[in-house]
Enzyme design. Structure first.
Site, PDB file in Angstrom:
ATOM      1  N   ASP A  10       5.456 -58.749  58.633  1.00  0.00           N
ATOM      2  CA  ASP A  10       5.209 -58.626  56.965  1.00  0.00           C
ATOM      3  C   ASP A  10       6.031 -59.974  56.791  1.00  0.00           C
ATOM      4  O   ASP A  10       6.843 -60.640  57.480  1.00  0.00           O
ATOM      5  CB  ASP A  10       5.991 -57.416  56.499  1.00  0.00           C
ATOM      6  N   SER A  11       6.141 -60.021  55.455  1.00  0.00           N
ATOM      7  CA  SER A  11       6.880 -61.213  54.598  1.00  0.00           C
ATOM      8  C   SER A  11       8.596 -61.012  54.847  1.00  0.00           C
ATOM      9  O   SER A  11       9.222 -61.942  54.805  1.00  0.00           O
ATOM     10  CB  SER A  11       6.546 -61.504  53.393  1.00  0.00           C
ATOM     11  N   TYR A  42       5.338 -63.748  49.960  1.00  0.00           N
ATOM     12  CA  TYR A  42       3.992 -64.275  50.254  1.00  0.00           C
ATOM     13  C   TYR A  42       3.187 -64.264  49.113  1.00  0.00           C
ATOM     14  O   TYR A  42       2.105 -64.981  48.806  1.00  0.00           O
ATOM     15  CB  TYR A  42       3.353 -63.507  51.380  1.00  0.00           C
ATOM     16  N   GLY A  43       3.530 -63.259  48.172  1.00  0.00           N
ATOM     17  CA  GLY A  43       2.473 -62.928  47.137  1.00  0.00           C
ATOM     18  C   GLY A  43       2.062 -64.079  46.090  1.00  0.00           C
ATOM     19  O   GLY A  43       0.644 -64.256  45.798  1.00  0.00           O
ATOM     20  N   ASN A  75      -0.066 -56.214  52.933  1.00  0.00           N
ATOM     21  CA  ASN A  75      -1.313 -56.420  52.216  1.00  0.00           C
ATOM     22  C   ASN A  75      -1.601 -57.702  51.558  1.00  0.00           C
ATOM     23  O   ASN A  75      -2.729 -58.103  52.058  1.00  0.00           O
ATOM     24  CB  ASN A  75      -1.316 -55.480  50.934  1.00  0.00           C
ATOM     25  N   GLU A 153      13.789 -57.119  48.296  1.00  0.00           N
ATOM     26  CA  GLU A 153      14.557 -58.013  49.354  1.00  0.00           C
ATOM     27  C   GLU A 153      16.034 -58.157  48.883  1.00  0.00           C
ATOM     28  O   GLU A 153      16.645 -58.373  49.851  1.00  0.00           O
ATOM     29  CB  GLU A 153      13.814 -59.458  49.383  1.00  0.00           C
ATOM     30  N   CYS A 185       1.291 -52.728  48.320  1.00  0.00           N
ATOM     31  CA  CYS A 185       2.085 -53.873  48.877  1.00  0.00           C
ATOM     32  C   CYS A 185       3.045 -52.700  49.649  1.00  0.00           C
ATOM     33  O   CYS A 185       3.775 -51.862  49.106  1.00  0.00           O
ATOM     34  CB  CYS A 185       2.985 -54.403  47.654  1.00  0.00           C
ATOM     35  N   THR A 186       3.268 -53.476  50.913  1.00  0.00           N
ATOM     36  CA  THR A 186       4.275 -52.485  51.747  1.00  0.00           C
ATOM     37  C   THR A 186       5.653 -52.397  51.463  1.00  0.00           C
ATOM     38  O   THR A 186       6.401 -51.460  51.646  1.00  0.00           O
ATOM     39  CB  THR A 186       4.347 -53.074  53.047  1.00  0.00           C
TER      40      THR A 186
HETATM   41  N1  DGL Z   1       4.726 -56.552  51.895  1.00  0.00           N
HETATM   42  C1  DGL Z   1       4.072 -57.522  51.117  1.00  0.00           C
HETATM   43  C2  DGL Z   1       2.659 -57.002  50.972  1.00  0.00           C
HETATM   44  O1  DGL Z   1       2.327 -55.782  51.322  1.00  0.00           O
HETATM   45  C3  DGL Z   1       4.859 -58.499  50.094  1.00  0.00           C
HETATM   46  C4  DGL Z   1       4.233 -59.582  50.222  1.00  0.00           C
HETATM   47  C5  DGL Z   1       5.236 -60.795  49.460  1.00  0.00           C
HETATM   48  O2  DGL Z   1       5.930 -61.091  50.324  1.00  0.00           O
HETATM   49  O3  DGL Z   1       5.123 -61.116  48.412  1.00  0.00           O
HETATM   50  O4  DGL Z   1       1.873 -57.618  50.457  1.00  0.00           O
END
Ligand code: DGL
Length: 278
Positions: A10-11, A42-43, A75, A153, A185-186
């Site tokens: 994940d990010s 990442y979004g 996601n 975060e 989004c996790t």
């Molecule tokens: N947990 C990521 C998701 O499910 C978060 C993405 C992010 O870093 O913005 O999209």
């Protein structure tokens, strides 16, 4: 029987919601988790950047960490890179978009489902595409929630500020009178209390975590890749591209005692800290 670990990435901390479900459902399996905290969120990033990061991390997991399966526990990454990873890797690759939708479709009574995710996830249209392809009998109302990931975060999951932001960002899904809200989004699982407060008790919050773990279990069973029952207790590994000390401290608070230490994930291309595309 295959003793190799399962790779999860994940990010940042969000994929730990998937790790929790995997540990609970498959306690014999060993996990290697990468949180790309140096390059989160990442979004807001361009899809090609997210695809590049996903390929880099997946290649590390398969090449260096010798995993038998990769779970894209993000996601945003899954929305843009799942098919590419499946084409390129010779291990099974599991995403979170389809499992989440399945869980939402099973939970709704009215057929009206809200989907909240990052800007990248919502802009990708991945949930609408998967709904159409699988002919799920649901109508989606999608809303991007920029800012939520940053709160998680920072470890700020139920402050007044995140509540105020949620009131504003969730307005479209409240107006659509949904009875299920898919947390696409996790990271958002850690905001569940705030999200439930804002949506009201009659709306069911659904995450992709358990369904994703069921998908992993089904693949292990179908391929014979599961770890032998009675094998030595699994030791999990956690890696962060940011500060491993912070990752262990914050991640331990979010996940629990399984995360006590973290290692440095080596970023190859020097893009750590590159500013996200707006
Ligand atoms: N947990 C990521 C998701 O499910 C978060 C993405 C992010 O870093 O913005 O999209």
């Amino acid at each position: 029987m295959d003793d190799r670990p399962i790779g999860v990435f994940d990010s940042g901390f969000g994929g730990l919601t998937i790790v929790r479900a995997l540990i609970d459902l498959l306690p014999a399996e060993r996990l290697v988790y990468v949180g790309d905290t140096a390059r989160y969120p990442y979004g807001p990033r361009r899809p090609d950047e997210v695809i590049g990061f996903s390929q880099e991390i997946a290649a590390y997991l398969v090449g260096e960490a010798d995993v038998k399966m990769v779970v894209v526990a993000c996601n945003t990454a899954a929305s843009v890179s799942l098919e590419r990873l499946r084409d390129r890797l010779d291990v099974p690759v599991v995403g979170v978009v389809e499992p989440g939708l399945r869980a939402a479709a099973a939970a709704t009574r009215s057929g009206r489902v809200g989907v909240i995710g990052t800007v990248g996830t919502i802009a990708s249209g991945a949930h609408q595409r998967a709904t159409a392809e699988r002919r799920l009998p649901v109508t989606l109302t999608c809303a991007a929630c920029p800012g939520f990931v940053e709160f998680v975060e920072r470890g700020e999951t139920d402050s007044d500020q995140v509540h105020v932001l949620a009131e504003r960002l969730l307005a479209p899904v409240r107006d659509a009178d949904v009875d299920v809200l898919l947390l696409a989004c996790t990271h958002y699982g850690y905001l569940a209390r705030t999200l439930a407060d804002v949506m009201g008790r009659e709306v069911v919050l659904v995450s992709s975590a358990e369904e994703t773990a069921f998908d992993v279990a089904a693949i292990l069973a179908a391929t014979g890749l599961g770890r032998a029952r009675g094998a030595a207790a699994p030791a999990h590994r956690f890696l962060s591209s940011g500060d491993p000390g912070w990752f262990a401290e914050m991640g331990g608070r979010l996940l629990g005692p399984e995360l006590a230490t973290a290692e440095q994930f080596p970023i190859g291309d020097g893009s750590a800290g590159a500013s996200p595309a707006r």
